[in-house]
Design a protein around this motif. Structure first.
Motif, PDB file in Angstrom:
ATOM      1  N   GLY A  17      -6.263  42.470 -56.902  1.00 12.56           N
ATOM      2  CA  GLY A  17      -6.050  43.095 -55.600  1.00 12.56           C
ATOM      3  C   GLY A  17      -7.220  42.878 -54.652  1.00 12.56           C
ATOM      4  O   GLY A  17      -8.361  42.672 -55.090  1.00 12.56           O
ATOM      5  N   SER A  18      -6.919  42.955 -53.355  1.00 10.13           N
ATOM      6  CA  SER A  18      -7.966  42.797 -52.332  1.00 10.13           C
ATOM      7  C   SER A  18      -9.085  43.809 -52.548  1.00 10.13           C
ATOM      8  O   SER A  18     -10.268  43.488 -52.411  1.00 10.13           O
ATOM      9  N   GLY A  19      -8.696  45.042 -52.899  1.00 13.93           N
ATOM     10  CA  GLY A  19      -9.672  46.107 -53.064  1.00 13.93           C
ATOM     11  C   GLY A  19     -10.609  45.872 -54.237  1.00 13.93           C
ATOM     12  O   GLY A  19     -11.637  46.539 -54.361  1.00 13.93           O
ATOM     13  N   VAL A  52      -2.959  35.534 -59.630  1.00 11.82           N
ATOM     14  CA  VAL A  52      -2.393  35.791 -58.313  1.00 11.82           C
ATOM     15  C   VAL A  52      -3.466  36.586 -57.599  1.00 11.82           C
ATOM     16  O   VAL A  52      -3.728  37.733 -57.956  1.00 11.82           O
ATOM     17  N   SER A  53      -4.149  35.938 -56.662  1.00  9.44           N
ATOM     18  CA  SER A  53      -5.283  36.624 -56.048  1.00  9.44           C
ATOM     19  C   SER A  53      -5.026  36.950 -54.591  1.00  9.44           C
ATOM     20  O   SER A  53      -4.684  36.101 -53.792  1.00  9.44           O
ATOM     21  N   SER A  54      -5.208  38.212 -54.258  1.00  9.55           N
ATOM     22  CA  SER A  54      -5.210  38.652 -52.867  1.00  9.55           C
ATOM     23  C   SER A  54      -6.643  38.487 -52.368  1.00  9.55           C
ATOM     24  O   SER A  54      -7.481  37.927 -53.058  1.00  9.55           O
ATOM     25  N   GLY A  55      -6.901  38.998 -51.206  1.00 10.43           N
ATOM     26  CA  GLY A  55      -8.279  39.030 -50.724  1.00 10.43           C
ATOM     27  C   GLY A  55      -8.568  38.052 -49.606  1.00 10.43           C
ATOM     28  O   GLY A  55      -9.675  38.054 -49.064  1.00 10.43           O
ATOM     29  N   ALA A  56      -7.578  37.202 -49.252  1.00  9.61           N
ATOM     30  CA  ALA A  56      -7.845  36.198 -48.220  1.00  9.61           C
ATOM     31  C   ALA A  56      -8.124  36.868 -46.869  1.00  9.61           C
ATOM     32  O   ALA A  56      -9.116  36.550 -46.205  1.00  9.61           O
ATOM     33  N   VAL A  57      -7.270  37.803 -46.508  1.00 12.42           N
ATOM     34  CA  VAL A  57      -7.443  38.469 -45.213  1.00 12.42           C
ATOM     35  C   VAL A  57      -8.764  39.238 -45.203  1.00 12.42           C
ATOM     36  O   VAL A  57      -9.565  39.134 -44.270  1.00 12.42           O
ATOM     37  N   ALA A  58      -8.984  39.978 -46.289  1.00 15.46           N
ATOM     38  CA  ALA A  58     -10.205  40.781 -46.380  1.00 15.46           C
ATOM     39  C   ALA A  58     -11.454  39.904 -46.340  1.00 15.46           C
ATOM     40  O   ALA A  58     -12.469  40.280 -45.749  1.00 15.46           O
ATOM     41  N   ALA A  59     -11.375  38.701 -46.944  1.00 14.47           N
ATOM     42  CA  ALA A  59     -12.546  37.825 -46.992  1.00 14.47           C
ATOM     43  C   ALA A  59     -12.788  37.103 -45.666  1.00 14.47           C
ATOM     44  O   ALA A  59     -13.899  36.664 -45.399  1.00 14.47           O
ATOM     45  N   VAL A 137      -2.614  31.652 -57.260  1.00 12.48           N
ATOM     46  CA  VAL A 137      -1.492  31.794 -56.337  1.00 12.48           C
ATOM     47  C   VAL A 137      -1.809  32.853 -55.286  1.00 12.48           C
ATOM     48  O   VAL A 137      -2.426  33.868 -55.577  1.00 12.48           O
ATOM     49  N   ASN A 138      -1.386  32.602 -54.073  1.00 13.35           N
ATOM     50  CA  ASN A 138      -1.403  33.644 -53.040  1.00 13.35           C
ATOM     51  C   ASN A 138      -0.211  33.380 -52.134  1.00 13.35           C
ATOM     52  O   ASN A 138       0.390  32.302 -52.173  1.00 13.35           O
ATOM     53  N   GLU A 139       0.148  34.354 -51.346  1.00 13.30           N
ATOM     54  CA  GLU A 139       1.184  34.114 -50.350  1.00 13.30           C
ATOM     55  C   GLU A 139       0.587  33.203 -49.275  1.00 13.30           C
ATOM     56  O   GLU A 139      -0.604  33.292 -48.955  1.00 13.30           O
ATOM     57  N   ASN A 140       1.422  32.292 -48.743  1.00 13.44           N
ATOM     58  CA  ASN A 140       0.933  31.386 -47.699  1.00 13.44           C
ATOM     59  C   ASN A 140       0.873  32.147 -46.374  1.00 13.44           C
ATOM     60  O   ASN A 140       1.672  31.932 -45.473  1.00 13.44           O
ATOM     61  N   ASP A 141      -0.115  33.030 -46.291  1.00 13.58           N
ATOM     62  CA  ASP A 141      -0.199  33.976 -45.170  1.00 13.58           C
ATOM     63  C   ASP A 141      -0.236  33.321 -43.792  1.00 13.58           C
ATOM     64  O   ASP A 141       0.200  33.907 -42.822  1.00 13.58           O
ATOM     65  N   THR A 142      -0.786  32.110 -43.711  1.00 12.11           N
ATOM     66  CA  THR A 142      -0.953  31.499 -42.382  1.00 12.11           C
ATOM     67  C   THR A 142       0.365  31.088 -41.754  1.00 12.11           C
ATOM     68  O   THR A 142       0.449  30.932 -40.549  1.00 12.11           O
ATOM     69  N   GLY A 151       5.760  40.382 -48.903  1.00 16.84           N
ATOM     70  CA  GLY A 151       5.409  41.765 -48.584  1.00 16.84           C
ATOM     71  C   GLY A 151       4.111  42.176 -49.216  1.00 16.84           C
ATOM     72  O   GLY A 151       3.250  42.711 -48.561  1.00 16.84           O
ATOM     73  N   ASP A 152       3.966  41.907 -50.443  1.00 15.54           N
ATOM     74  CA  ASP A 152       2.716  42.263 -51.099  1.00 15.54           C
ATOM     75  C   ASP A 152       2.565  41.404 -52.337  1.00 15.54           C
ATOM     76  O   ASP A 152       3.540  40.904 -52.876  1.00 15.54           O
ATOM     77  N   ASN A 153       1.329  41.260 -52.763  1.00 13.43           N
ATOM     78  CA  ASN A 153       1.091  40.373 -53.901  1.00 13.43           C
ATOM     79  C   ASN A 153       1.473  40.995 -55.238  1.00 13.43           C
ATOM     80  O   ASN A 153       1.549  40.294 -56.240  1.00 13.43           O
ATOM     81  N   ASP A 154       1.717  42.318 -55.272  1.00 14.75           N
ATOM     82  CA  ASP A 154       2.214  42.913 -56.523  1.00 14.75           C
ATOM     83  C   ASP A 154       3.607  42.351 -56.792  1.00 14.75           C
ATOM     84  O   ASP A 154       3.916  41.909 -57.901  1.00 14.75           O
ATOM     85  N   LEU A 213      -7.629  47.908 -47.689  1.00 10.27           N
ATOM     86  CA  LEU A 213      -7.860  46.474 -47.885  1.00 10.27           C
ATOM     87  C   LEU A 213      -6.607  45.700 -48.280  1.00 10.27           C
ATOM     88  O   LEU A 213      -6.334  44.632 -47.767  1.00 10.27           O
ATOM     89  N   GLY A 214      -5.826  46.227 -49.176  1.00  2.90           N
ATOM     90  CA  GLY A 214      -4.627  45.510 -49.611  1.00  2.90           C
ATOM     91  C   GLY A 214      -3.407  46.037 -48.881  1.00  2.90           C
ATOM     92  O   GLY A 214      -3.504  46.923 -48.035  1.00  2.90           O
ATOM     93  N   THR A 215      -2.233  45.468 -49.222  1.00  3.04           N
ATOM     94  CA  THR A 215      -1.025  45.975 -48.579  1.00  3.04           C
ATOM     95  C   THR A 215      -0.223  46.825 -49.559  1.00  3.04           C
ATOM     96  O   THR A 215       0.783  47.391 -49.205  1.00  3.04           O
ATOM     97  N   GLY A 216      -0.654  46.864 -50.810  1.00  2.00           N
ATOM     98  CA  GLY A 216       0.124  47.553 -51.845  1.00  2.00           C
ATOM     99  C   GLY A 216      -0.138  49.040 -51.851  1.00  2.00           C
ATOM    100  O   GLY A 216      -0.236  49.682 -50.843  1.00  2.00           O
TER     101      GLY A 216
HETATM  102  N1  GLU Z   1      -1.941  37.808 -49.271  1.00  2.00           N
HETATM  103  C1  GLU Z   1      -2.856  38.783 -48.790  1.00  2.00           C
HETATM  104  C2  GLU Z   1      -4.278  38.289 -48.896  1.00  2.00           C
HETATM  105  O1  GLU Z   1      -4.595  37.437 -49.664  1.00  2.00           O
HETATM  106  C3  GLU Z   1      -2.820  40.075 -49.557  1.00  2.00           C
HETATM  107  C4  GLU Z   1      -1.502  40.679 -49.819  1.00  2.00           C
HETATM  108  C5  GLU Z   1      -1.698  41.988 -50.617  1.00  2.00           C
HETATM  109  O2  GLU Z   1      -2.698  42.660 -50.428  1.00  2.00           O
HETATM  110  O3  GLU Z   1      -0.861  42.307 -51.445  1.00  2.00           O
HETATM  111  O4  GLU Z   1      -5.122  38.793 -48.216  1.00  2.00           O
END
Ligand code: GLU
Length: 379
Positions: A17-19, A52-59, A137-142, A151-154, A213-216
């Motif tokens: 998770g992003s957090g 499956v790593s979140s954190g792109a937006v936060a980073a 893996v991550n969602e292709n947020d861009t 919706g969320d990486n969970d 930080l995350g969306t979950g």
């Molecule tokens: N895909 C988003 C990211 O990497 C996070 C989605 C989520 O927090 O579940 O920042």
């Protein structure tokens, strides 16, 4: 007991998770490196890992001068584009120091909704694993827009678990697991070590608010665990901020909340219909049709349909709903909307005369039909 539970695990999906790997100040490189280090330890033991790593937006948001959550979608997408390179670089550095390689896999919901692309993604992932490369893996947020978001990486991690046929899903969160009440409000809240089945009562326990930080939040983790369970896989939700948490998990320590797999699992194709394929319309089913599908395990015939909604084509997924519009099953249709409008409410023997041809008796064949998970809404 946990020891035995995980002794069969060969392929594991680990969601971070992003957090866990970021703070308000941005990417927490040390935490990321420590987790990557532990994952290399799992690879050394012969496990296959899909991250499956979140954190792109936060980073990435700091680079844009954003504090808190980005307010607009373009801001979020720009932050993700910046941050994604940073998180991948972080993983790559640690993995390479241990002689392992990583690969970036960015997915959108449309990729998994389309059967050919779904199978293609599966082939790519298995090829990477065959070569000993760890997919990240991550969602292709861009590029994603609201309608095609996971919706969320969970949720994404549960779909990936089915996609790669993993034996275990581990969700590294910033909380210790599921509590019987919100641990932030109630100091007496107790951690639940094992959940047999995600029921409505369990979901009520997980309705704590989302972090910044995350969306979950816990609810999305429960939904993910429910999907994984139906794919025959257990899910462990555990605190990713604990030092060497993955080592502890595989040493059999009783930490986090473990959600058991369901007793009977959906076939791979039914998992895809239930969780990945996007429904394009609704069929309203009369009492007799509902009984046949729910109670007697039958296919859906034209006679049971009393209303339609949406613009589906042959081969699309639709929701099967009761007369109040409440979904009870989901399936792939053998007839388009135009065809269904002509044959609904009629007997199978009349199909050919009504259309001038007939593909089959069933509008939704039992092999392409899944009863909707209790309490599940849109996926
Ligand atoms: N895909 C988003 C990211 O990497 C996070 C989605 C989520 O927090 O579940 O920042």
């Amino acid at each position: 007991m946990r020891n035995k539970l995980f002794s069969h695990v060969k392929r594991v999906v680990i969601k971070i998770g992003s957090g866990v790997i970021s703070t308000d100040a941005g990417l927490d490189r040390d935490r990321l490196a420590a987790i990557a280090e532990d994952i290399c330890g799992l690879l050394n033991k012969g496990l296959e890992v899909i991250l499956v790593s979140s954190g792109a937006v936060a980073a990435g948001k700091g680079q844009l001068g954003i504090t808190g959550r980005p307010q607009t979608i373009p801001q979020k997408q720009a932050a993700a584009a910046i941050g994604q390179t940073r998180i991948i670089r972080g993983y790559k550095e640690t993995f390479m120091a241990h002689d392992y390689n990583v690969a970036q896999v960015l997915l959108t919901r449309d990729d998994l909704s389309n059967r050919r692309r779904y199978l293609n993604a599966r082939n790519t992932m298995s090829t990477l694993l065959e070569y000993g490369v760890t997919p990240i893996v991550n969602e292709n947020d861009t590029v994603v827009v609201e309608e095609i978001r996971f919706g969320d990486n969970d949720n994404l991690s549960a779909l990936v678990t089915g996609l790669v046929e993993a034996d275990l899903l581990i969700i590294l969160s910033d909380v210790d697991g599921l509590y019987d009440s919100n641990p932030f409000d109630n100091p007496q809240a107790e951690l639940i070590p094992v959940v047999e089945r995600v029921t409505a009562a369990i979901e009520a326990m997980g309705s704590s608010p989302t972090g910044t930080l995350g969306t979950g939040g816990m609810l999305t983790k429960l939904k993910a665990a429910k999907k994984a369970a139906l794919s025959g896989v257990g899910t462990l939700v555990v605190n990713g901020r604990r030092t060497h948490v993955l080592q502890q998990v595989f040493a059999g320590e009783e930490i986090g909340t473990y959600f058991l797999p369901a007793r009977s699992k959906l076939t791979a194709k039914k998992q895809w219909i239930a969780f990945s394929k996007k429904p394009r319309g609704k069929l309203l089913i009369d009492e007799g049709g509902q009984q046949a599908v729910i109670k007697r395990g039958k296919s859906l015939l034209p006679a049971g349909i009393c209303g339609v909604d949406g613009g589906f084509e042959r081969g699309d997924a639709v929701r099967l709903c009761d007369l109040d519009g409440k979904e009870f099953a989901r399936g792939v249709v053998s007839y388009s909307l135009t065809e269904t409008l002509k044959i609904m409410g009629k007997q199978c023997a009349e199909i050919e005369a009504l259309l001038g041809y007939k593909y089959r008796d069933e509008v939704v064949d039992r092999d392409d039909l899944v009863l909707t998970v209790e309490g599940e809404e849109e996926t």
